[in-house]
Structures are given as structure tokens and as C-alpha cells.
Design an enzyme around this catalytic site. Structure first.
Site, short mmCIF file in Angstrom:
data_model
loop_
_atom_site.label_atom_id
_atom_site.label_comp_id
_atom_site.label_asym_id
_atom_site.label_seq_id
_atom_site.Cartn_x
_atom_site.Cartn_y
_atom_site.Cartn_z
N ASN A 1 3.84 1.04 -7.66
CA ASN A 1 3.95 1.71 -8.97
C ASN A 1 3.55 3.18 -8.78
O ASN A 1 2.38 3.47 -8.54
CB ASN A 1 3.02 0.99 -9.95
CG ASN A 1 3.07 1.60 -11.34
OD1 ASN A 1 3.55 2.71 -11.54
ND2 ASN A 1 2.53 0.87 -12.31
N CYS B 1 3.01 6.42 -17.25
CA CYS B 1 4.22 5.86 -16.61
C CYS B 1 5.49 6.10 -17.42
O CYS B 1 6.59 5.93 -16.91
CB CYS B 1 4.03 4.38 -16.31
SG CYS B 1 2.57 4.06 -15.33
N HIS C 1 10.84 1.46 -15.35
CA HIS C 1 9.64 1.89 -14.61
C HIS C 1 9.25 0.77 -13.65
O HIS C 1 9.22 -0.41 -14.02
CB HIS C 1 8.52 2.18 -15.60
CG HIS C 1 7.17 2.26 -14.96
ND1 HIS C 1 6.94 3.08 -13.88
CD2 HIS C 1 6.00 1.62 -15.23
CE1 HIS C 1 5.67 2.93 -13.51
NE2 HIS C 1 5.09 2.06 -14.31
O1 UT7 Z 1 2.56 0.90 -15.39
C1 UT7 Z 1 1.92 -0.22 -15.92
C2 UT7 Z 1 0.93 -0.63 -14.90
N1 UT7 Z 1 0.40 -1.93 -14.91
C3 UT7 Z 1 1.10 -3.06 -14.70
O2 UT7 Z 1 2.29 -3.15 -14.63
C4 UT7 Z 1 0.26 -4.28 -14.54
C5 UT7 Z 1 0.74 -5.46 -15.33
N2 UT7 Z 1 -0.03 -6.63 -14.92
C6 UT7 Z 1 0.20 -7.30 -13.78
O3 UT7 Z 1 1.11 -6.95 -13.07
C7 UT7 Z 1 -0.67 -8.47 -13.45
O4 UT7 Z 1 -1.53 -8.74 -14.54
C8 UT7 Z 1 -1.48 -8.20 -12.17
C9 UT7 Z 1 -0.55 -8.19 -10.97
C10 UT7 Z 1 -2.25 -6.92 -12.25
C11 UT7 Z 1 -2.52 -9.33 -11.98
O5 UT7 Z 1 -1.87 -10.58 -11.95
P1 UT7 Z 1 -2.49 -11.80 -12.77
O6 UT7 Z 1 -1.62 -12.94 -12.53
O7 UT7 Z 1 -2.66 -11.33 -14.18
O8 UT7 Z 1 -3.85 -12.01 -12.03
P2 UT7 Z 1 -5.35 -11.97 -12.59
O9 UT7 Z 1 -5.77 -10.56 -12.87
O10 UT7 Z 1 -5.49 -12.96 -13.69
O11 UT7 Z 1 -6.15 -12.48 -11.34
C12 UT7 Z 1 -5.94 -13.80 -10.83
C13 UT7 Z 1 -6.77 -13.99 -9.59
C14 UT7 Z 1 -8.25 -13.65 -9.77
O12 UT7 Z 1 -8.98 -14.60 -9.04
P3 UT7 Z 1 -9.73 -15.82 -9.80
O13 UT7 Z 1 -10.67 -15.18 -10.77
O14 UT7 Z 1 -8.64 -16.61 -10.47
O15 UT7 Z 1 -10.40 -16.54 -8.67
C15 UT7 Z 1 -8.39 -12.31 -9.11
O16 UT7 Z 1 -9.67 -12.08 -8.62
O17 UT7 Z 1 -6.30 -13.15 -8.51
C16 UT7 Z 1 -7.40 -12.44 -7.96
N3 UT7 Z 1 -6.95 -11.14 -7.48
C17 UT7 Z 1 -6.53 -10.92 -6.21
N4 UT7 Z 1 -6.46 -11.72 -5.14
C18 UT7 Z 1 -5.96 -11.18 -4.00
C19 UT7 Z 1 -6.82 -10.00 -8.18
N5 UT7 Z 1 -6.33 -9.03 -7.40
C20 UT7 Z 1 -6.14 -9.57 -6.17
C21 UT7 Z 1 -5.66 -9.07 -4.95
N6 UT7 Z 1 -5.58 -9.89 -3.90
N7 UT7 Z 1 -5.26 -7.78 -4.82
#
Ligand code: UT7
Length: 319
Positions: free
Chosen positions: A276, A113, A246
């Protein structure tokens, strides 16, 4: 001697695919989760058979038209991509052939990225050295090809697209400062840990990410590198007209702007409509803001990226 952007172009394949469209296609997700965690409402996905060089070609044609130069005049072509058409030749060479340019130096940059910022920084050095006069710098990706559509935590985040700029030697500024860094010890938090060997895929060919670790790393280095780049140019962050980070996640953009003391009215945001798009996201956002008239000649623009590697960097320029 400065390297100055004289034309910008971009291209997005097909119609927008909404969060609800992904749900309809079988991804266990919902619009509320994606919008509240990321700010993403839609992304574009290339049809099967459409490659990074195809997207790069459309974006490049638009940038060349805006710069009012012919592809034959280019003496340097750099494509930033992590989703190249082939292992080799480079996507830059394939793009060069599609543009009917012969003889320009052409190569790819793989910094995920941060790729576009890396590529711009490299092209700036070539032009300022006097060895090259007219460069095409492209970010082009088909990230949809490396997504595991059964992994809802990653597949909803990314999209496909391309953006391009023409850089020319000029006595008026230009790129004022460019910085880039990497720390490979963090390679495990964002990677596609597979390869091709002996005719087989070895390892895992899909994008894997520790989202929270990436989030924390991104927020820290984006603020640091923005300050470093401004300091190198002797420009204070209050003089920046537009910040183009980005486009990974609206919360990362908001946090970076806050750390730099900039209001969100100074940040170009396209993550809502593009998702992204990795190396393509910065030139896509730049082109959107140039074409809708927000970015004007003479303004100071700070571009910055962070991505797998880990890599990060920034470019401060006068448009
Ligand atoms: O170029 C760099 C690229 N990467 C990034 O910029 C990513 C940076 N990170 C982020 O943006 C965030 O960490 C994410 C958006 C990827 C994830 O957000 P989060 O607040 O860190 O969520 P999490 O991974 O801790 O997941 C929380 C919950 C989980 O459920 P439980 O275990 O709490 O029941 C996941 O299973 O959200 C659930 N979950 C979803 N639910 C609905 C994960 N993905 C999804 C989804 N739809 N697509």
C-alpha cells in the site's frame, strides 16, 4: 473543454523487499500470513535521505516525457502526499524547483490514500474552468518513515513510491466525472496522531490503524462512490474497461469488483508487488497498465480511493 491525461509515469525506489526479507529484518511475521490476509508479496522502501519529492521527480520526468512536454510549460503542479519532505514549503514547491519550473501554481493535497483522486478532481476543475492548461498531478509517499516497525499489524502493509500524470486541456474527453467525500468522524480508525511543537514531537508519530474497521468502511464506500461516479457520467459499470482501486489489500479489491459486477480480469492489481503506497498507489498501478499495453487509448478507466480522514473518491475517465 475536458482535462485529458496525456502522459503517465511512476517510480519505485530500490529493489523489492519481500515478506521474508521483513522477517529476516526482525519483524515477527511470515509470508503465508501476509499473502493470505493482504495479497502483498513485496514492497519498495526508500533509503534514508530519499524524500517524497525525490520520488515525485523521477515519476514526473517519466510522465512529462510520455506527454512530450517540458516542465517549463506546466501551469499547475499538485502533489498528493501524507509524507511531505517538510512541514513547509510544500512538496509540490520542492518538486517544482527540482523540475526547474517557475511560476506554476503549486500546492499539496493531504487526503491520505484518496489523495491522488482528490488531486485529479481538483486539477480537472482548474483545467475545465479555462484558468489552467497543463497540470502535473502526482501521488508520492515515503510511508516507511511513519511506520512503527515493532507493530507487525501495520508495518508489513505499506511501501514507498510515486506516480504522476500530465493533464492537458482538450476538446476530446478526458475526465468524465470526479467525486470526492470525507467524514472526519472516523479519523480515529486510521491516523498518525502526532505533531511537532516547540521543537518536540507531541503525541505519536507512527501510523495507527484499526484494521477491521478500516476494511469494513473501505469496502462499503468504494462500491458506493464507484456507482455515484458512473451515474454522474451516465456510464454503466459494464462499460468500464479497467477498474483501478487504491491498492490496499487484495481482499478489498476483490470485494469492490464483485459489488460492481466486474470480474478480476478488469481490475489492475499491483498491491502484490508494491504494498500500500497510499496516494501513490493509483498512479503507480495506472502507469504499470499503460506501459504493459493493457490500457489503450479510448478505454474507460475508473480510479477510486479511500483513506485516512476518512476520505474517499472516484474519477471516471476516457484514456
Ligand atoms: O489505505 C487503507 C489502509 N488500510 C487497509 O487497507 C487495512 C484494512 N484491513 C486489513 O487489511 C486487515 O484488517 C489486516 C490485513 C490489517 C489485518 O487482518 P485481520 O484479518 O483483520 O487480522 P487481525 O488484525 O484481526 O489479526 C489476526 C491475527 C492476530 O493474532 P491473534 O490475536 O488472533 O493471535 C494478530 O496478532 O493475526 C496476527 N497478526 C499477524 N501475524 C503475522 C497481525 N499482523 C500479523 C503479521 N504477521 N504481520
Amino acid at each position: 473543454m475536458f482535462a485529458r491525461i496525456t502522459g503517465v509515469g511512476s517510480y519505485l525506489p530500490g529493489e523489492p523487499v519481500s515478506n521474508n526479507d521483513l522477517f529476516q529484518r526482525g519483524v515477527e511475521t511470515n509470508d503465508e500470513w501476509i499473502v493470505s490476509r493482504t495479497g502483498i508479496k513485496a514492497r519498495h522502501l526508500a533509503e534514508a535521505g530519499v524524500t517524497s519529492s525525490d520520488l515525485a521527480l523521477e515519476a514526473s520526468r517519466r510522465a512529462l516525457a510520455a506527454a512530450m512536454i517540458d516542465a517549463a510549460e506546466l501551469d499547475l503542479i499538485i502533489v498528493a502526499t501524507s509524507t511531505p519532505d517538510f512541514i513547509f514549503p510544500s512538496t509540490a514547491c520542492l518538486l517544482q524547483a527540482k523540475l526547474a519550473n517557475r511560476g506554476a501554481m503549486a500546492f499539496d493535497v493531504q487526503a491520505v490514500c484518496s489523495g491522488f483522486v482528490y488531486a485529479l478532481s481538483i486539477a480537472d476543475k482548474f483545467i475545465r474552468s479555462g484558468s489552467h492548461k497543463k497540470a502535473l498531478v502526482v501521488g508520492a509517499e515515503v510511508f516507511s518513515r511513519i511506520l512503527d516497525w515493532d507493530d507487525r499489524a501495520t508495518c508489513v502493509l505499506f511501501g514507498d513510491g510515486a506516480g504522476a500524470v500530465v493533464l492537458e486541456a482538450s476538446e476530446t474527453p478526458g475526465i468524465l466525472a470526479a467525486v470526492a467525500h470525507a467524514d472526519g468522524s472516523h479519523s480515529g480508525i486510521l491516523s498518525v496522531p502526532g505533531s511537532v511543537s516547540g521543537g518536540k514531537v507531541i503525541g505519536d508519530p507512527f501510523l495507527r490503524m484499526d484494521g477491521q474497521a478500516v476494511f469494513k468502511f473501505a469496502v462499503r464506500v468504494l462500491a458506493e462512490v464507484a456507482r455515484e461516479c458512473c451515474d454522474n457520467a451516465g456510464v454503466s459499470s459494464s462499460e468500464i474497461d479497467w477498474l483501478i482501486p487504491h491498492q490496499a489489500n487484495i481482499r478489498i479489491l476483490e470485494s469492490t469488483a464483485k459489488k460492481l459486477g466486474l470480474g478480476m480480469d478488469k481490475v489492475i492489481v499491483t498491491v502484490d508487488g508494491h504494498g500500500n503506497t497510499s496516494a501513490a498507489s493509483i498512479p503507480l498501478a495506472l502507469d504499470a497498465a499503460v506501459r504493459d499495453g493493457r490500457i489503450k487509448a479510448g478505454q474507460k478507466i475508473l480510479l477510486e480511493g479511500v483513506g485516512g480522514g476518512f476520505t474517499w473518491g472516484a474519477v471516471l475517465l476516457e484514456f
